[in-house]
Design a protein around this motif. Structure first.
Motif, PDB file in Angstrom:
ATOM      1  N   TYR A  70       0.827  -1.205   0.000  1.00  0.00           N
ATOM      2  CA  TYR A  70       0.000   0.000   0.000  1.00  0.00           C
ATOM      3  C   TYR A  70       0.861   1.255   0.000  1.00  0.00           C
ATOM      4  O   TYR A  70       0.551   2.230  -0.699  1.00  0.00           O
ATOM      5  CB  TYR A  70      -0.948   0.030   1.196  1.00  0.00           C
TER       6      TYR A  70
ATOM      7  N   GLU B 299       0.568   4.084  -2.842  1.00  0.00           N
ATOM      8  CA  GLU B 299       0.315   5.486  -2.504  1.00  0.00           C
ATOM      9  C   GLU B 299       1.360   6.395  -3.146  1.00  0.00           C
ATOM     10  O   GLU B 299       1.027   7.447  -3.708  1.00  0.00           O
ATOM     11  CB  GLU B 299       0.318   5.645  -0.987  1.00  0.00           C
TER      12      GLU B 299
ATOM     13  N   GLU C 269     -11.043  -0.581  -0.308  1.00  0.00           N
ATOM     14  CA  GLU C 269     -10.929   0.558   0.609  1.00  0.00           C
ATOM     15  C   GLU C 269      -9.629   1.314   0.373  1.00  0.00           C
ATOM     16  O   GLU C 269      -9.592   2.547   0.360  1.00  0.00           O
ATOM     17  CB  GLU C 269     -11.003   0.068   2.059  1.00  0.00           C
ATOM     18  N   SER C 270      -8.535   0.568   0.196  1.00  0.00           N
ATOM     19  CA  SER C 270      -7.232   1.195  -0.030  1.00  0.00           C
ATOM     20  C   SER C 270      -7.191   1.914  -1.367  1.00  0.00           C
ATOM     21  O   SER C 270      -6.651   3.018  -1.486  1.00  0.00           O
ATOM     22  CB  SER C 270      -6.129   0.139   0.040  1.00  0.00           C
TER      23      SER C 270
ATOM     24  N   GLN D   7      -9.619   3.235  -2.984  1.00  0.00           N
ATOM     25  CA  GLN D   7     -10.440   4.450  -2.923  1.00  0.00           C
ATOM     26  C   GLN D   7      -9.639   5.617  -2.348  1.00  0.00           C
ATOM     27  O   GLN D   7      -9.777   6.756  -2.807  1.00  0.00           O
ATOM     28  CB  GLN D   7     -11.692   4.202  -2.081  1.00  0.00           C
ATOM     29  N   ARG D   8      -8.777   5.327  -1.380  1.00  0.00           N
ATOM     30  CA  ARG D   8      -7.991   6.387  -0.743  1.00  0.00           C
ATOM     31  C   ARG D   8      -6.984   7.011  -1.698  1.00  0.00           C
ATOM     32  O   ARG D   8      -6.633   8.184  -1.546  1.00  0.00           O
ATOM     33  CB  ARG D   8      -7.267   5.846   0.496  1.00  0.00           C
ATOM     34  N   ILE D   9      -6.510   6.244  -2.674  1.00  0.00           N
ATOM     35  CA  ILE D   9      -5.482   6.771  -3.577  1.00  0.00           C
ATOM     36  C   ILE D   9      -6.002   7.009  -4.989  1.00  0.00           C
ATOM     37  O   ILE D   9      -5.239   7.347  -5.886  1.00  0.00           O
ATOM     38  CB  ILE D   9      -4.264   5.821  -3.634  1.00  0.00           C
TER      39      ILE D   9
END
Length: 246
Positions: free
Chosen positions: A22, A26, A47-48, A50-52
């Motif tokens: 991750y 990122e 979920e991960s 979506q954050r990036i």
């Protein structure tokens, strides 16, 4: 945080839902790459991603056909894959060779070594077609030195190192760089698979006196994924905090 020349590149990070994977994803996204996370835990990967601002795909890297199909799907969804980072891996159980469960041995080798082979094999045709590619495999200091009570893990990561050297030489004339990193331990969820005694053993071996930080790994790997890494291939880059000086 340094940015690299990844604008418009499609990058796949296996095991990208968490940990080193991750952190790398990122960093690549921050450098302009379109990032796809391939992970067995599809929900966490989503979920991960979506954050990036990336995409997530569930896959078992030991399944050769599924990985090949996913490489084709990723190309349809995002474009040709230019960057691959193989971070999917497991520690496996600790124990002496005499006491080690043969099924556990095979499981560790399948995920760490065969999984790396499957993913590289699946994306290389796309890299060859575009005349460009960057692959970074994630091995371990254990692959250089061999940790006691972790023969399966050590052997699998030594295999990743040798595999990387072979693959790098095979594609050296095609602007496809294939390199490897050998991290010391970082505090990730993989620690959940290890005994406190073994964690203490690993820490005692690091001259820096601490575990690897995830952003330190992401920084080195990010450069290896970039076009600036235009000459080195088939090489092993150390991330062991001084434990290995070779």
């Amino acid at each position: 945080m340094n940015r690299y020349d990844l604008q418009g590149r499609v990058a796949v990070v296996t095991g990208g839902a968490q940990g080193i994977g991750y952190a790398v994803a990122e960093r690549l996204a921050a450098s302009g790459a379109q990032v796809a996370l391939w992970d067995r835990d599809a929900e966490r990967a989503a979920e991960s991603a979506q954050r990036i601002g990336g995409r997530a795909y569930g896959v078992d890297v030991t399944d050769t056909e599924a990985v090949s199909a996913l490489a084709e799907r990723t190309e349809r969804d995002m474009g040709p894959i230019a960057v691959l980072v193989t971070s999917a891996g497991i520690a496996g159980a600790n124990g002496t060779v005499l006491d080690y469960d043969p099924a556990e041995w095979r499981r560790v080798i399948e995920v760490n070594l065969t999984g790396t082979y499957n993913c590289c094999r699946a994306v290389l045709p796309q890299m060859r077609a575009q005349g460009y590619g960057r692959i970074v495999t994630i091995a371990s200091i254990a692959g250089k030195e061999g940790n006691p009570n972790a023969a399966a893990y050590s052997a699998s990561k030594a295999g990743v190192i040798a595999f990387t050297k072979s693959l790098g030489k095979e594609h050296a004339g095609e602007n496809i760089a294939v390199n490897c990193v050998t991290p010391a331990a970082a505090r990730t969820r993989i620690f959940d698979q290890l005994s406190e005694e073994f964690i203490a053993y690993m820490l005692a071996k690091i001259p820096r006196g601490r575990f690897l930080e995830l952003d330190e790994a992401a920084s080195m790997i990010g450069w290896l994924c970039s076009e600036e890494n235009s000459f080195t291939t088939g090489a092993v880059f150390d991330l062991s905090g001084g434990r290995a000086t070779y």
